[in-house]
Design a protein around this motif. Structure first.
Motif, PDB file in Angstrom:
ATOM      1  N   GLU A  18       0.821  -1.198   0.000  1.00  0.00           N
ATOM      2  CA  GLU A  18       0.000   0.000   0.000  1.00  0.00           C
ATOM      3  C   GLU A  18       0.861   1.257   0.000  1.00  0.00           C
ATOM      4  OE1 GLU A  18      -2.574  -0.256   3.317  1.00  0.00           O
ATOM      5  OE2 GLU A  18      -3.704  -1.979   2.556  1.00  0.00           O
ATOM      6  N   LYS A  19       0.225   2.368  -0.390  1.00  0.00           N
ATOM      7  CA  LYS A  19       0.838   3.699  -0.374  1.00  0.00           C
ATOM      8  C   LYS A  19       2.049   3.801  -1.288  1.00  0.00           C
ATOM      9  CE  LYS A  19      -0.684   4.623   4.347  1.00  0.00           C
ATOM     10  NZ  LYS A  19      -0.281   5.023   5.723  1.00  0.00           N
ATOM     11  N   GLY A  20       2.049   3.016  -2.366  1.00  0.00           N
ATOM     12  CA  GLY A  20       3.074   3.175  -3.387  1.00  0.00           C
ATOM     13  C   GLY A  20       4.409   2.548  -3.078  1.00  0.00           C
ATOM     14  N   PHE A  21       4.496   1.635  -2.129  1.00  0.00           N
ATOM     15  CA  PHE A  21       5.759   0.971  -1.821  1.00  0.00           C
ATOM     16  C   PHE A  21       5.852  -0.323  -2.633  1.00  0.00           C
ATOM     17  CE2 PHE A  21       5.396   3.693   1.899  1.00  0.00           C
ATOM     18  CZ  PHE A  21       6.692   4.144   2.045  1.00  0.00           C
ATOM     19  N   TYR A  22       7.010  -0.548  -3.257  1.00  0.00           N
ATOM     20  CA  TYR A  22       7.249  -1.718  -4.090  1.00  0.00           C
ATOM     21  C   TYR A  22       8.566  -2.366  -3.658  1.00  0.00           C
ATOM     22  CZ  TYR A  22       3.736   0.367  -7.213  1.00  0.00           C
ATOM     23  OH  TYR A  22       2.588   0.902  -7.736  1.00  0.00           O
ATOM     24  N   SER A  23       8.715  -3.663  -4.001  1.00  0.00           N
ATOM     25  CA  SER A  23       9.940  -4.398  -3.645  1.00  0.00           C
ATOM     26  C   SER A  23      10.239  -5.425  -4.727  1.00  0.00           C
ATOM     27  CB  SER A  23       9.798  -5.105  -2.297  1.00  0.00           C
ATOM     28  OG  SER A  23       9.587  -4.175  -1.249  1.00  0.00           O
ATOM     29  N   LEU A  24      11.516  -5.575  -5.034  1.00  0.00           N
ATOM     30  CA  LEU A  24      12.013  -6.679  -5.855  1.00  0.00           C
ATOM     31  C   LEU A  24      12.785  -7.590  -4.910  1.00  0.00           C
ATOM     32  CD1 LEU A  24      12.570  -8.147  -8.516  1.00  0.00           C
ATOM     33  CD2 LEU A  24      14.563  -6.655  -8.818  1.00  0.00           C
ATOM     34  N   ILE A  25      12.334  -8.846  -4.771  1.00  0.00           N
ATOM     35  CA  ILE A  25      12.878  -9.755  -3.767  1.00  0.00           C
ATOM     36  C   ILE A  25      13.652 -10.875  -4.443  1.00  0.00           C
ATOM     37  CG2 ILE A  25      12.264 -11.451  -1.992  1.00  0.00           C
ATOM     38  CD1 ILE A  25      10.044  -9.653  -1.125  1.00  0.00           C
ATOM     39  N   PHE A  26      14.847 -11.161  -3.909  1.00  0.00           N
ATOM     40  CA  PHE A  26      15.661 -12.305  -4.314  1.00  0.00           C
ATOM     41  C   PHE A  26      15.628 -13.311  -3.166  1.00  0.00           C
ATOM     42  CE2 PHE A  26      17.228  -8.548  -6.377  1.00  0.00           C
ATOM     43  CZ  PHE A  26      17.549  -8.928  -7.667  1.00  0.00           C
ATOM     44  N   GLU A  27      14.950 -14.430  -3.373  1.00  0.00           N
ATOM     45  CA  GLU A  27      14.880 -15.444  -2.318  1.00  0.00           C
ATOM     46  C   GLU A  27      16.260 -16.012  -2.006  1.00  0.00           C
ATOM     47  OE1 GLU A  27      12.446 -16.203  -0.468  1.00  0.00           O
ATOM     48  OE2 GLU A  27      10.758 -15.238  -1.471  1.00  0.00           O
ATOM     49  N   VAL A  28      17.013 -16.374  -3.027  1.00  0.00           N
ATOM     50  CA  VAL A  28      18.385 -16.874  -2.885  1.00  0.00           C
ATOM     51  C   VAL A  28      19.211 -16.231  -3.988  1.00  0.00           C
ATOM     52  CG1 VAL A  28      19.895 -18.880  -2.884  1.00  0.00           C
ATOM     53  CG2 VAL A  28      17.595 -19.067  -1.938  1.00  0.00           C
ATOM     54  N   VAL A  29      20.151 -15.385  -3.600  1.00  0.00           N
ATOM     55  CA  VAL A  29      20.975 -14.689  -4.585  1.00  0.00           C
ATOM     56  C   VAL A  29      21.935 -15.673  -5.234  1.00  0.00           C
ATOM     57  CG1 VAL A  29      22.663 -12.867  -4.938  1.00  0.00           C
ATOM     58  CG2 VAL A  29      20.769 -12.515  -3.353  1.00  0.00           C
ATOM     59  N   ARG A  30      21.991 -15.646  -6.560  1.00  0.00           N
ATOM     60  CA  ARG A  30      22.901 -16.497  -7.318  1.00  0.00           C
ATOM     61  C   ARG A  30      23.906 -15.638  -8.074  1.00  0.00           C
ATOM     62  NH1 ARG A  30      18.414 -19.745 -10.614  1.00  0.00           N
ATOM     63  NH2 ARG A  30      17.751 -17.576 -10.871  1.00  0.00           N
ATOM     64  N   GLY A  31      24.951 -16.291  -8.563  1.00  0.00           N
ATOM     65  CA  GLY A  31      25.965 -15.549  -9.300  1.00  0.00           C
ATOM     66  C   GLY A  31      25.418 -14.902 -10.548  1.00  0.00           C
ATOM     67  N   SER A  32      24.413 -15.512 -11.183  1.00  0.00           N
ATOM     68  CA  SER A  32      23.829 -14.953 -12.402  1.00  0.00           C
ATOM     69  C   SER A  32      22.982 -13.718 -12.141  1.00  0.00           C
ATOM     70  CB  SER A  32      22.982 -16.021 -13.102  1.00  0.00           C
ATOM     71  OG  SER A  32      21.956 -16.497 -12.245  1.00  0.00           O
ATOM     72  N   ASP A  33      22.691 -13.395 -10.870  1.00  0.00           N
ATOM     73  CA  ASP A  33      21.889 -12.212 -10.545  1.00  0.00           C
ATOM     74  C   ASP A  33      22.708 -10.934 -10.559  1.00  0.00           C
ATOM     75  OD1 ASP A  33      19.550 -13.692 -10.193  1.00  0.00           O
ATOM     76  OD2 ASP A  33      20.036 -14.144  -8.117  1.00  0.00           O
ATOM     77  N   ALA A  34      24.009 -11.030 -10.658  1.00  0.00           N
ATOM     78  CA  ALA A  34      24.847  -9.841 -10.642  1.00  0.00           C
ATOM     79  C   ALA A  34      24.647  -9.044 -11.923  1.00  0.00           C
ATOM     80  CB  ALA A  34      26.313 -10.235 -10.471  1.00  0.00           C
ATOM     81  N   GLY A  35      24.680  -7.707 -11.805  1.00  0.00           N
ATOM     82  CA  GLY A  35      24.554  -6.848 -12.976  1.00  0.00           C
ATOM     83  C   GLY A  35      23.869  -5.542 -12.641  1.00  0.00           C
ATOM     84  N   THR A  36      23.488  -4.801 -13.695  1.00  0.00           N
ATOM     85  CA  THR A  36      22.826  -3.511 -13.537  1.00  0.00           C
ATOM     86  C   THR A  36      21.328  -3.685 -13.721  1.00  0.00           C
ATOM     87  OG1 THR A  36      24.773  -2.346 -14.395  1.00  0.00           O
ATOM     88  CG2 THR A  36      22.692  -1.146 -14.378  1.00  0.00           C
ATOM     89  N   TYR A  37      20.561  -3.304 -12.699  1.00  0.00           N
ATOM     90  CA  TYR A  37      19.114  -3.403 -12.738  1.00  0.00           C
ATOM     91  C   TYR A  37      18.516  -2.016 -13.008  1.00  0.00           C
ATOM     92  CZ  TYR A  37      19.217  -8.157 -10.936  1.00  0.00           C
ATOM     93  OH  TYR A  37      19.435  -9.505 -10.777  1.00  0.00           O
ATOM     94  N   GLU A  38      17.529  -1.983 -13.898  1.00  0.00           N
ATOM     95  CA  GLU A  38      16.810  -0.745 -14.213  1.00  0.00           C
ATOM     96  C   GLU A  38      15.327  -0.976 -13.979  1.00  0.00           C
ATOM     97  OE1 GLU A  38      16.155   2.515 -17.812  1.00  0.00           O
ATOM     98  OE2 GLU A  38      16.970   0.524 -18.254  1.00  0.00           O
ATOM     99  N   CYS A  39      14.725  -0.087 -13.204  1.00  0.00           N
ATOM    100  CA  CYS A  39      13.291  -0.134 -12.933  1.00  0.00           C
ATOM    101  C   CYS A  39      12.619   1.009 -13.706  1.00  0.00           C
ATOM    102  CB  CYS A  39      13.012   0.004 -11.440  1.00  0.00           C
ATOM    103  SG  CYS A  39      11.261  -0.024 -11.020  1.00  0.00           S
ATOM    104  N   VAL A  40      11.620   0.684 -14.526  1.00  0.00           N
ATOM    105  CA  VAL A  40      10.919   1.670 -15.344  1.00  0.00           C
ATOM    106  C   VAL A  40       9.458   1.702 -14.910  1.00  0.00           C
ATOM    107  CG1 VAL A  40      10.262   2.366 -17.669  1.00  0.00           C
ATOM    108  CG2 VAL A  40      12.475   1.264 -17.279  1.00  0.00           C
TER     109      VAL A  40
END
Length: 315
Positions: A119-141
């Motif tokens: 609620e109230k405009g709060f958002y989340s991107l969740i990684f349950e288990v971080v892996r090596g392939s998750d590394a990099g530049t993330y862009e949210c649009v």
């Protein structure tokens, strides 16, 4: 007394005069707003569904471009295998749609990546288990009818040390030994990092590295539990456990202790030895009598006479 005549022509002239005054007032107001540079939000008119009059028959709809009110830091560092979440807050009218890109590629929700809206405009991107392939530049649009906005974050993943849960290459075998002997319980374990070893006898922790019980290690992972001078108390079920950060492995074996049974040796029989008349050897019941064996000829003849045997001249 003058009278004012009313008719269709006179009424039209009055309406024309009022419309001209309204147009002049609108032009003066627009010129004043232009001079002051007052921003006007985007709007759209739509007809009223209640059949109101022409003057109040339209409703103004306003749109606001998405704007990120709260964003995470530009760079985040997480250890491989850990939990991670990227929190942010965005505003806009209507509520904007959100998409994530990793190094320019669209990120789809799955078992390891989840996108949560609160609620109230709060958002989340969740990684349950971080892996090596998750590394990099993330862009949210974030985008809606009025426009779009975006932010980026760099996610670095620290490689976790390679680990392997303990497993038995070969297990200790059950044995049976006799009292007073030594018992060896051996096994070989594969694990990264090197595991801690625990031995139990009948579910009681075993105290080794003593004068009688010792534990030996070998480089390839071989382990030997050595018990000297085994007694009846050493018999039972033995449990060996290998533990490290990746897991636990356990194995069981049985040690039985038997007692020696001694049988009396039979008494050797007396050997009856007949006298010999060789000139070289003479035996009696007491053993070898060397002196008669090398006696002169007179002694040999005397022995022969006693036995009743005589040497023939023909031989």
């Amino acid at each position: 007394m003058a009278r004012r005549l009313l008719g269709p022509e006179n009424a039209a002239s009055v309406l024309v005069t009022q419309n001209e005054e309204h147009v002049q007032n609108s032009q003066q107001q627009n010129s004043e707003n232009t001079r002051l540079q007052v921003p006007t939000p985007q709007s759209r008119s739509r007809q009223s569904s209640r059949g109101e009059g022409k003057e109040h028959g339209s409703i103004q709809e306003k749109f606001f471009q998405p704007r990120f009110v709260q964003v995470p830091e530009d760079k985040m560092t997480v250890e491989e295998g850990r939990f991670c979440r990227i929190d942010f807050k965005v505003s806009g009218l209507p509520a904007p749609d959100l998409v994530w890109y990793l190094n320019g590629r669209l990120v789809h929700p799955d078992d390891f990546h989840k996108m949560i809206v609160s609620e109230k405009g709060f958002y989340s991107l969740i990684f349950e288990v971080v892996r090596g392939s998750d590394a990099g530049t993330y862009e949210c649009v974030a985008s809606n009818r009025a426009g779009e906005a975006s932010f980026t974050v760099q996610l670095d993943v620290i490689a976790k040390e390679h680990q392997k849960a303990p497993s038995f290459i070969f297990k200790p075998q059950s044995k049976r030994v006799y009292e007073g002997d030594s018992a060896r319980l051996e096994c070989q374990i594969s694990a990264i990092p090197t595991p801690r070893i625990y031995w139990k006898r009948n579910n009681e922790m075993l105290q080794y590295n003593t004068d009688r019980i010792s534990l030996f290690y070998d480089n390839p992972g071989k382990i030997c539990l050595l018990i000297h001078n085994v007694n009846k108390k050493d018999a039972g079920w033995y449990t060996v456990s290998a533990v490290n950060e990746a897991g636990v492995a356990t194995c069981h074996c049985r040690l039985d202790v038997a007692t020696h049974t001694y049988k009396p040796m039979p008494t050797p029989k007396q050997l009856k030895v007949r006298p010999t008349f060789s000139k070289y050897l003479a035996f009696n019941t007491k053993g070898l009598d060397v002196k008669p064996a090398f006696s002169p000829e007179g002694e040999f003849e005397r022995l022969a006479a006693q036995s009743g045997l005589y040497e023939s001249d023909e031989l």
